[in-house]
Design a protein around this motif. Sequence first.
Motif: not given
Lengths: 269, 299
Positions: A190-191, A225, A227, B46-47, B49-54, B57, B94
């Motif tokens: 992911h980085f 990703d 999402k 950055r940290a 890992l693709g869970f930015d949106a949650i 929230d 987000d």
Amino acid sequence: MGRVIGLVAYHVFKESVRDKVLYNLVLFAVLMISASYLIGQLTAGQDVKIIKDLGLAASEVFGLFIAVFIGVGLVWKEVDRRSVYNLLVKPLRRHEFIVGKFAGLALTLFVNISVMAAALYAVLALMNRLEPGLAKAAVEAPVLDPQLLKAFALLYVQMLVVTSVALFFSTFSGPMLSAAFTFGLYIVGHFNADLANFEAVVKSRAAGWLGKALYYVLPNLAPFDVKAAVVHGQPVSAAYVTLTTGYGLLYAGVMVTLAVIVFSRRDFK
Amino acid sequence: MLPLLTAAVLLWSGALSVQAVREARHPLPPVSSDILYFRGGAAVSRAALGFDAILADLYWIRAIQHFGGTRRAQESDKTYRLLYPLLDLTTTLDPHFNIAYRFGALFLSEPHPAGPGRPDLALSLLERGLAADPKRWQYAQDAGFVHYWYRQDYKSAAGWYDRASRIEGAPWWLRSMAASTLAEGGDRQSSRQLWQQIYETTDDTWVRDNAQLKLAQLKALDDIDALAALVSRYAQARGVPPRSWNELVARRWLAGIPLDPSGTPYELKPDAPGGVALAEKSSLQPLPPQFLRKAGPTT
């Protein structure tokens, strides 16, 4: 050959069912239903967005845990239980064994992610039915947006990449180390874009090349990703999905091939 | 099986009882809701890992809780100090979180004690939203609104409405709003039109309720002016101002005790401008200060 691989895959799937791996779907359903009730009280009209975010994030977390924790045990468990000796004396070639193991876990993940996607749509449909105003409030994307399927599809391909990495480590390492390596590569994946631009922040040309080389060698997971994009109703083109899927399948193919090579060279005497 | 289950239930009950006794003797430390966890949104993003949106929230829910909790708190020192950092984190994680910009701007602009009274931060949040989504005319409309309602800067408001009207997809009425804001800014009638427009076009319950409240406040201001004129006429006719509404009702100057739009009776207050005021307990308090009469008390 296909029949043998299919048989191994079927047994991996059966074993995961026996090991109650699919129980996570119950947890997912409970999470989604309780969240859909609680979130309405907390989010000032953002229920649909947050349920979609939560559903997709939870699917990724559950998928990741299945891919890593089952993936790292696929080969190691057979070796540890010494059942691999019984298997390899049968008319089963080593590459069929590895590919079958991968296909079995891919099937488990497919069932999991499909059911989670269906559950998310069911919860959204229920919310939409109970509170018709939500559809009007969800201005960015429809409540039952078919675009969500693109996110699920790419999530599945990403999990195939993670599974292939876990399987590769599982051919020569114990489960603890394999899980640590796989999680490590997931994070690095992911980085990864930073490595591509490494030359812009270092003076050494060699370091820049090394960064570039690592960018191509290590899995690049960030593009899977989408999402946030689908939740906000931003377009995710079919070409993007196809190219990213193509990359994922090829990368998984590479890792499975490496796993076959390592496993074929192992001495079980 | 049953004995084991019974044992488990008994043990669990025991554990809960011991816990309750311990907490009665040694109370738990108060939970501080003032913990931000992280300040640098970019680092968190950055940290993630693709869970930015949650994560966005979660920070959005925290922002709402912080705003609502502080607003309802009894203490007088309502600083809302985490509101902007929480909104900043939410929108960094987000950048397309539409409602976080739009509600966040309203939350930030609300004057003290109902909010932090920081329209400057609201504008900076909306400008960030426009940078992320240049086609969202709603952010420019909201910036115009912040200038109009909270800063009473009608020239800037008109400029933002004009800017919003030039964005593709913006409704036609934004252009006329720009013109009328410039011509009649600060006028109660144009404010009413503005809130009516928001009330009729929003899809969100919170925004609609807020618009309804503002419309009710404007109605209350009109009522107070009308009642003040009546009280003044009565004082001229009788030589003394009325001591209660009943006096006016008894002499048929009024059909009944006048109620504000929330159903609370208005109050006769000799020290209030015009001698009439909204009751302290009315849910319409506080009235928008820019429209309050500055005149002295009635005689």
